[in-house]
Design a protein around this motif. Structure first.
Motif, mmCIF file in Angstrom:
data_model
loop_
_atom_site.group_PDB
_atom_site.id
_atom_site.type_symbol
_atom_site.label_atom_id
_atom_site.label_comp_id
_atom_site.label_asym_id
_atom_site.label_seq_id
_atom_site.Cartn_x
_atom_site.Cartn_y
_atom_site.Cartn_z
ATOM 1 N N GLY A 474 -48.784 76.451 33.059
ATOM 2 C CA GLY A 474 -47.460 75.862 32.848
ATOM 3 C C GLY A 474 -46.926 76.148 31.457
ATOM 4 O O GLY A 474 -47.630 75.993 30.453
ATOM 5 N N ALA A 475 -45.677 76.573 31.381
ATOM 6 C CA ALA A 475 -45.057 76.880 30.091
ATOM 7 C C ALA A 475 -45.043 75.648 29.195
ATOM 8 O O ALA A 475 -44.711 74.545 29.630
ATOM 9 N N ALA A 476 -45.418 75.851 27.935
ATOM 10 C CA ALA A 476 -45.529 74.804 26.906
ATOM 11 C C ALA A 476 -46.734 73.903 27.152
ATOM 12 O O ALA A 476 -47.014 73.019 26.350
ATOM 13 N N TRP A 477 -47.450 74.107 28.205
ATOM 14 C CA TRP A 477 -48.704 73.398 28.480
ATOM 15 C C TRP A 477 -49.873 74.370 28.271
ATOM 16 O O TRP A 477 -50.672 74.183 27.355
ATOM 17 N N THR A 523 -43.152 75.283 35.024
ATOM 18 C CA THR A 523 -43.593 74.144 35.832
ATOM 19 C C THR A 523 -42.953 72.829 35.431
ATOM 20 O O THR A 523 -42.351 72.134 36.253
ATOM 21 N N TYR A 524 -43.082 72.454 34.154
ATOM 22 C CA TYR A 524 -42.736 71.088 33.736
ATOM 23 C C TYR A 524 -41.433 70.995 32.947
ATOM 24 O O TYR A 524 -40.823 69.927 32.890
ATOM 25 N N GLY A 525 -41.047 72.079 32.311
ATOM 26 C CA GLY A 525 -39.820 72.049 31.529
ATOM 27 C C GLY A 525 -39.947 71.131 30.324
ATOM 28 O O GLY A 525 -41.031 70.889 29.798
ATOM 29 N N ASP A 526 -38.809 70.593 29.892
ATOM 30 C CA ASP A 526 -38.790 69.662 28.759
ATOM 31 C C ASP A 526 -39.018 68.261 29.317
ATOM 32 O O ASP A 526 -38.092 67.482 29.516
ATOM 33 N N TRP A 527 -40.250 67.929 29.540
ATOM 34 C CA TRP A 527 -40.681 66.747 30.290
ATOM 35 C C TRP A 527 -40.011 65.475 29.779
ATOM 36 O O TRP A 527 -40.016 65.170 28.593
ATOM 37 N N LEU A 528 -39.392 64.732 30.719
ATOM 38 C CA LEU A 528 -38.767 63.433 30.455
ATOM 39 C C LEU A 528 -37.587 63.516 29.498
ATOM 40 O O LEU A 528 -37.245 62.539 28.816
ATOM 41 N N ALA A 529 -36.935 64.674 29.443
ATOM 42 C CA ALA A 529 -35.759 64.824 28.588
ATOM 43 C C ALA A 529 -34.549 64.123 29.192
ATOM 44 O O ALA A 529 -34.445 63.957 30.404
ATOM 45 N N TYR A 530 -33.613 63.740 28.330
ATOM 46 C CA TYR A 530 -32.357 63.144 28.774
ATOM 47 C C TYR A 530 -31.305 64.216 29.056
ATOM 48 O O TYR A 530 -30.248 63.919 29.619
ATOM 49 N N GLU A 531 -31.570 65.440 28.650
ATOM 50 C CA GLU A 531 -30.654 66.569 28.861
ATOM 51 C C GLU A 531 -31.486 67.737 29.377
ATOM 52 O O GLU A 531 -32.486 68.102 28.761
ATOM 53 N N PRO A 532 -31.108 68.342 30.502
ATOM 54 C CA PRO A 532 -31.947 69.396 31.083
ATOM 55 C C PRO A 532 -31.894 70.703 30.295
ATOM 56 O O PRO A 532 -30.873 71.052 29.703
ATOM 57 N N THR A 533 -33.006 71.398 30.304
ATOM 58 C CA THR A 533 -33.105 72.753 29.771
ATOM 59 C C THR A 533 -33.783 73.606 30.829
ATOM 60 O O THR A 533 -34.799 73.193 31.410
ATOM 61 N N HIS A 591 -27.137 77.205 28.703
ATOM 62 C CA HIS A 591 -28.364 77.110 27.911
ATOM 63 C C HIS A 591 -28.059 76.590 26.506
ATOM 64 O O HIS A 591 -28.517 77.135 25.509
ATOM 65 N N ARG A 592 -27.288 75.518 26.455
ATOM 66 C CA ARG A 592 -26.892 74.959 25.161
ATOM 67 C C ARG A 592 -27.349 73.509 24.996
ATOM 68 O O ARG A 592 -26.669 72.697 24.381
ATOM 69 N N SER A 593 -28.489 73.203 25.535
ATOM 70 C CA SER A 593 -29.061 71.867 25.296
ATOM 71 C C SER A 593 -29.647 71.817 23.889
ATOM 72 O O SER A 593 -29.853 72.845 23.233
ATOM 73 N N LYS A 628 -28.052 60.882 18.208
ATOM 74 C CA LYS A 628 -29.196 60.628 19.071
ATOM 75 C C LYS A 628 -29.727 61.947 19.619
ATOM 76 O O LYS A 628 -28.982 62.894 19.840
ATOM 77 N N LEU A 629 -31.014 61.978 19.823
ATOM 78 C CA LEU A 629 -31.639 63.127 20.463
ATOM 79 C C LEU A 629 -31.442 63.044 21.971
ATOM 80 O O LEU A 629 -31.103 61.988 22.515
ATOM 81 N N SER A 630 -31.677 64.156 22.636
ATOM 82 C CA SER A 630 -31.638 64.183 24.103
ATOM 83 C C SER A 630 -32.847 64.937 24.648
ATOM 84 O O SER A 630 -32.854 65.351 25.799
ATOM 85 N N THR A 631 -33.836 65.103 23.803
ATOM 86 C CA THR A 631 -34.980 65.962 24.105
ATOM 87 C C THR A 631 -36.095 65.204 24.813
ATOM 88 O O THR A 631 -36.203 63.982 24.726
ATOM 89 N N GLY A 632 -36.969 65.980 25.472
ATOM 90 C CA GLY A 632 -38.188 65.442 26.046
ATOM 91 C C GLY A 632 -39.384 65.860 25.215
ATOM 92 O O GLY A 632 -39.273 66.066 24.002
ATOM 93 N N PHE A 633 -40.542 66.035 25.873
ATOM 94 C CA PHE A 633 -41.766 66.337 25.146
ATOM 95 C C PHE A 633 -41.645 67.615 24.312
ATOM 96 O O PHE A 633 -42.079 67.660 23.168
ATOM 97 N N VAL A 634 -41.077 68.668 24.892
ATOM 98 C CA VAL A 634 -41.019 69.958 24.208
ATOM 99 C C VAL A 634 -40.069 69.904 23.015
ATOM 100 O O VAL A 634 -40.432 70.274 21.895
#
Length: 834
Positions: A474-477, A523-533, A591-593, A628-634
C-alpha cells in the motif's frame, strides 16, 4: 530446525502434549462488540516445562531461551531477571513463519550445589492467540532453551528435548493478548513449580516439534515495566443505576474519593478508578476477600458521558465505555484463595486504558493500586516545553502515545482487537519517535521483521509482522521499508542498518519498477482526511520519495552506481508526475488538496515559480479554510515541516494553535491524554465517533512534533553529517503579526528543548518575553541560523556585543559557526519584534 546460533547444533522445540494446535476463530473488523462482555473461560492453565540438573561449585552459567508464543523463566523458586528488572512477554513479536529471537541470561547466582530446577512458563502471545489471525497454520505453543554451565566437573550443555517434563496448569488459567488474563489464587504459582522439592508425579515428558525457522540473538530493547508508573487519581463507588431520561441512565454513586490506591468494595457495587492518563500496561494491586470470591476488572479509555445511545454511549453515564474495543474482551479475572492478601499482577497480556472498573461476587479490599507502564524499554532522549499550556499537553499526549504503542513493534493502537504494526503510522511518526527516544535498536529488530514478511515479488506488507488478513504494497504504508532506514541513517548515522537492509530495499524498488510509473498500490490514500486526495497521485509521489531516499542511502554506504541509478529514476518519475498532474504552472484542478500540494513540495516535484505558486496556493487553502488543516494520516504527518521548509513557519504556528476541528489541540480541549485515531474521536458536543474504528491511543498525528523539534526548537542534524555529528541550530520563534493571528490564539513566547543525540545532549531554549534570548549547548560543531528579530544592529554572545554585519545573513538569519560549548545570544527590543 535449522542449525542456528542459539543451540550450537540441532536443537528441538518442545511442546506440552496436553495442548492442541490453536484454532483462531475468524471475524470481521468492526464487529463482535458483544463478545467483549463475555467472561474469560478457565482453560486449565498454561503450558510449563521443567528440567532438573545438578551442579557442583558452579563457575559460570547461562541460559538461552525462546518460544513460539511468549515465555517466562524461573529457577529454584525465583523468577529470572535481566539485571535489576524483568523482561516481559519474551521474545516479543516476530514473523514466526521465518524467524524468532532468543534471550540470554546469566543464571549463575540462581544455582545451588546439588539439584536445580529450571522452569519455563508459556502462553499464546502473538503466535497462537487471537491477535495472530490464524497467520501461523497449526500453531502449537513451543519452547526451546540451551543451558550452559561450567562447574568443577567441567562444561555442560543441556538442550530442550524429550527429557524435559511438561505440565498444563498453574495459577494463570488463561491468557490472551486481546482478551486478557484469568488468575485463580487457589492454584499453585510458578515459583512453587520451579522449586526442587515440588511433587511432579503428574508431569509428562515433553513432545518435540520441528519448525524450519531461523533463531537469532535478541536485537533491540526488551519489553519491560518502565521506570515510571501511573498513580490512580480518583475512585467512584457505585451500585446499580438510576434513570436520567436517557437510554442507559447513569450510575448510582455511593462515594467518590481522590485517595484511590486503597478502598473497600461491597458485593453488588462497582468501583471506577481513573488513572488520569491513557496508558498501556497493567493495574497492579493487593486484594483481600473471602475464598472463591470472583473479581472482574474491565478496562476503558473513556467513560460514558450521558447514557444516550445517540451520543455513542454503551452503558450508563459514569460507567466504563468499552465498545470501541470491539471483540477484544480485555479483562482481568481473579478467583481469591483463603490467603489474607493476594498480589494481582498480570503477566502474559497487556491492556490499553485510562479507567478500570472492578466488581466482585463478595466484599473485597483493594490496596497498593498503581498502574504499571509496559512497553519496549527505549531510552527517552527528547524533551520539550513551551509557554502554551495546551501545546505542552499535546507534547505529553504524543509521548504517551509512543510509550504505549512502541511495544515489541510499532502498533497502531494498544487496546482493541487489532494492535498491529501498521506501516503507514510507523513511517509517518518514526522521525518524531527518534527525537523522543532511542529507537535505533527497536527499528533494527523491526526491519528484520520487514524483510521476513516481504513478499516474493518484493512488496512490504501493510502491517509488519504480516498477518493473514492484511495486504501488501500500500502506498505510504509499504514505503515504511524505505522511510524507516532513511530516518535511522539521518538520526543515528546507522550505515550498518542501511547496508543490512539494502538488498531488501532494492527488491522493493524492483517491484515498483515492474509496475511502470504507478508507484505502490493505491490502497489507503490519505487515511481519515477531511479532503480527498487521489490515491494514485499519492502512490506516484511516494515512488518519487522512495527513489530520492534510495539515492541518498546508496551514496551513504558507498554504492555510487546505485545512487546514480536512483537519481536518474527520480528524474523520470518527476517528469511523469509533471506530465500527469500539472498544467499551467499549477497542479491540475482535481489534484489541489492540501495533501496534494504538500506531497508535491516534499518530493520537489515543482521548481522555480511553479514551486512558489504551489506554496502560495497551499497557504491560501489553509487560510481560506479558517486556518484549519484538511489532511489525514499522510498529509498531517508532513504538513507543518513542509510549511516551515518553504518559509511558512508562521502559518504552521497558526495550525498548531488551532483549537477547532480538525486540529491537534481540538482533542486536547476534548480531554485527550494521548493522540487519537480520528481528529474527532470524541467531541463534547456530539459524543463518541464511529465505534467500528475509534481508538483513543493512536500516535500517527503526533508526527507534528518532528517540526517542533526541528524548527520551533531548531534542533536538526546537518544533512551532510548524519547522526548529529554536526548540528544545525535554527530556532524559529512565533513571529506572527497581529493581523496574522487567528481569533482566540496567543503567541508562544518561550520554548525549552533538548535532545540526547548519540554524541551528547543538544540544548535549544528561546524566549521573546524580554528581547530575544537564545540559549544553546552543543557537544559537536554547529551551524547556528539565528533569526534577526530587532532593528538595533547588534546582539550579544555570552555577554560580548557583536554587530549583525559581522556575519553572513541569509533569509533573515545570521549564520554563525559554533564550536562545542554553551552559548547565550541576546537581542534587545528596540521597538517591537519584527
Amino acid at each position: 530446525m535449522r542449525k542456528d546460533e542459539m543451540t550450537k547444533g540441532y536443537g528441538k522445540w518442545i511442546k506440552c502434549p496436553q495442548f492442541d494446535a490453536a484454532v483462531i476463530p475468524s471475524f470481521q473488523w468492526g464487529t463482535g462488540q458483544n463478545e467483549q462482555h463475555n467472561p474469560i473461560a478457565d482453560e486449565g492453565g498454561l503450558g510449563m516445562f521443567m528440567r532438573e540438573f545438578e551442579v557442583r561449585g558452579v563457575k559460570t552459567a547461562t541460559i538461552d531461551a525462546t518460544a513460539l508464543g511468549v515465555f517466562d523463566l524461573y529457577i529454584n523458586g525465583e523468577r529470572v531477571k535481566n539485571g535489576d528488572t524483568y523482561d516481559e512477554l519474551k521474545p516479543g513479536w516476530e514473523d514466526y513463519k521465518k524467524h524468532v529471537l532468543y534471550y540470554s541470561y546469566d543464571i549463575s547466582d540462581y544455582l545451588s550445589d546439588g539439584k536445580n530446577v529450571v522452569l519455563a512458563v508459556t502462553a499464546p502471545g502473538w503466535y497462537a492467540g487471537r491477535i495472530s489471525f490464524g497467520s501461523y497454520p497449526d500453531a502449537e505453543i513451543c519452547f526451546m532453551a540451551g543451558i550452559h554451565f561450567e562447574d568443577k566437573n567441567g562444561k555442560t550443555d543441556i538442550y530442550t528435548d524429550e527429557k524435559w517434563l511438561s505440565f498444563k496448569g498453574g495459577r494463570i488459567r488463561k491468557s490472551d493478548i486481546w482478551d486478557g488474563e484469568y488468575i485463580d489464587f487457589n492454584q499453585k504459582c510458578c515459583r512453587y513449580y520451579s522449586r526442587v522439592d515440588t511433587d511432579r508425579s503428574d508431569w509428562r515428558p515433553a513432545e518435540t516439534k520441528v519448525y524450519e525457522i531461523d533463531i537469532t540473538k535478541q536485537v533491540g530493547p526488551s519489553i519491560q515495566v518502565r521506570d515510571f508508573s501511573v498513580a490512580p487519581q480518583s475512585v467512584t463507588i457505585y451500585e446499580g443505576k438510576k434513570d436520567n431520561g436517557t437510554d442507559f441512565g447513569e450510575i448510582n454513586v455511593i462515594s467518590e474519593s481522590y485517595i484511590a490506591d486503597a478502598f473497600t468494595l461491597k458485593k453488588g457495587q462497582a468501583a471506577v478508578v481513573d488513572f488520569g492518563q491513557n496508558m498501556v500496561g497493567w493495574p497492579v494491586f493487593d486484594i483481600a476477600g473471602a475464598k472463591d470470591t470472583s473479581v472482574m476488572v474491565r478496562f476503558g479509555e473513556m467513560l460514558n458521558d450521558s447514557g444516550e445511545a445517540a451520543r455513542g454511549n454503551d452503558n450508563p453515564k459514569g460507567s466504563i465505555y468499552s465498545i470501541n474495543y470491539r471483540s477484544a474482551k480485555a479483562k482481568l479475572q481473579c478467583v481469591l484463595s483463603d490467603k489474607p492478601k493476594m498480589h494481582v499482577l498480570p503477566t502474559f497480556t497487556f491492556y490499553g486504558f485510562r479507567y478500570i472498573e472492578i466488581t466482585a461476587s463478595d466484599d473485597i479490599e483493594i490496596s497498593a493500586l498503581s498502574g504499571a507502564v509496559v512497553g519496549s524499554a527505549t531510552k527517552e532522549t527528547g524533551y520539550m516545553e513551551t509557554s502554551h499550556k495546551k501545546v505542552n499537553k499535546l507534547i505529553s499526549n504524543i509521548l504517551w502515545g509512543q510509550r504505549g504503542n512502541y511495544l515489541t513493534v510499532p502498533t497502531d493502537c494498544p487496546q482493541r482487537d487489532e494492535r498491529l504494526g501498521w506501516t503507514g503510522d510507523t513511517q509517518i511518526f518514526c522521525n518524531t519517535a527518534a527525537y523522543n527516544a532511542d529507537v535505533d535498536g527497536f527499528f533494527k529488530k523491526w526491519l528484520r521483521d520487514a524483510r521476513d514478511s516481504q513478499s516474493p515479488e518484493g512488496m512490504y506488507p501493510d502491517v509488519i509482522p504480516s498477518v493473514r488478513v492484511v495486504g501488501f504494497g500500500g502506498a505510504a504504508w509499504a514505503d515504511a521499508g524505505i522511510v524507516v532506514p532513511y530516518v535511522m541513517l539521518k538520526m543515528y548515522n546507522d550505515t550498518e542498518l542501511v547496508a543490512e537492509h539494502f538488498d531488501s530495499m532494492e527488491k522493493y524498488m524492483g517491484w515498483l519498477d515492474s509496475r511502470g510509473m504507478e508507484g505502490p498500490n493505491p490502497t489507503y490514500g490519505d487515511w481519515l482526511a477531511y479532503e480527498p486526495t487521489d490515491n494514485r497521485y499519492i502512490a506516484l509521489a511516494y515512488y518519487a520519495y522512495d527513489a530520492k531516499m534510495m539515492a541518498e542511502m546508496s551514496d551513504a554506504i558507498g554504492k555510487e552506481d546505485r545512487a546514480e541509478h536512483y537519481g536518474a529514476l527520480y528524474k523520470e518519475i518527476k517528469a511523469c508526475f509533471i506530465e500527469r498532474y500539472c498544467e499551467g504552472g499549477d497542479l491540475k484542478p482535481d489534484h489541489r488538496s492540501q495533501t496534494a500540494y504538500l506531497l508535491a513540495l516534499m518530493t520537489d516535484m515543482l521548481d522555480g515559480e511553479h514551486k512558489t505558486a504551489a506554496v502560495k496556493a497551499l497557504h491560501d487553502k489553509i487560510v481560506n479554510n479558517g486556518y484549519k488543516l484538511s489532511t489525514g494520516f499522510v498529509g498531517a504527518g508532513i504538513l507543518n515541516k513542509v510549511l516551515a521548509e518553504n518559509g511558512e513557519c508562521d502559518l504552521a504556528y497558526s495550525l498548531l494553535l488551532q483549537t477547532a476541528n480538525p486540529s491537534w489541540l481540538y482533542s486536547v480541549d476534548q480531554g485527550a491524554t494521548t493522540i487519537w485515531e480520528r481528529w474527532n474521536s470524541y467531541t463534547i458536543a456530539t459524543g463518541f465517533g464511529d465505534v467500528g474504528m475509534n481508538s483513543f491511543n493512536h500516535y500517527a498525528y503526533g508526527a507534528v512534533q518532528e517540526w517542533m523539534y526541528r524548527y520551533v526548537a531548531g534542533i536538526e542534524a546537518d544533512p551532510e553529517a548524519y547522526g548529529f555529528e554536526r548540528v544545525i541550530l535554527q530556532p524559529t520563534p512565533d513571529c506572527r503579526k497581529p493581523d496574522e493571528i487567528p481569533d482566540g490564539q496567543e503567541k508562544i513566547t518561550w520554548v525549552k528543548a533538548h535532545y540526547d543525540s548519540i554524541h551528547g545532549r543538544i540544548v535549544s531554549n528561546w524566549s521573546t518575553e524580554d528581547g530575544f534570548v537564545y540559549e544553546t549547548e552543543t557537544p559537536v560543531p554547529a551551524t547556528l541560523k539565528l533569526p534577526v528579530l530587532t532593528d538595533g544592529g547588534t546582539f550579544t554572545v555570552n555577554g560580548v556585543e557583536h554587530k549583525f554585519s559581522e556575519f553572513d545573513i541569509e533569509n533573515g538569519r545570521v549564520i554563525i559557526t559554533l564550536a562545542p560549548g554553551k552559548y547565550e545570544f541576546i537581542q534587545k527590543w528596540q521597538q517591537k519584534m519584527k
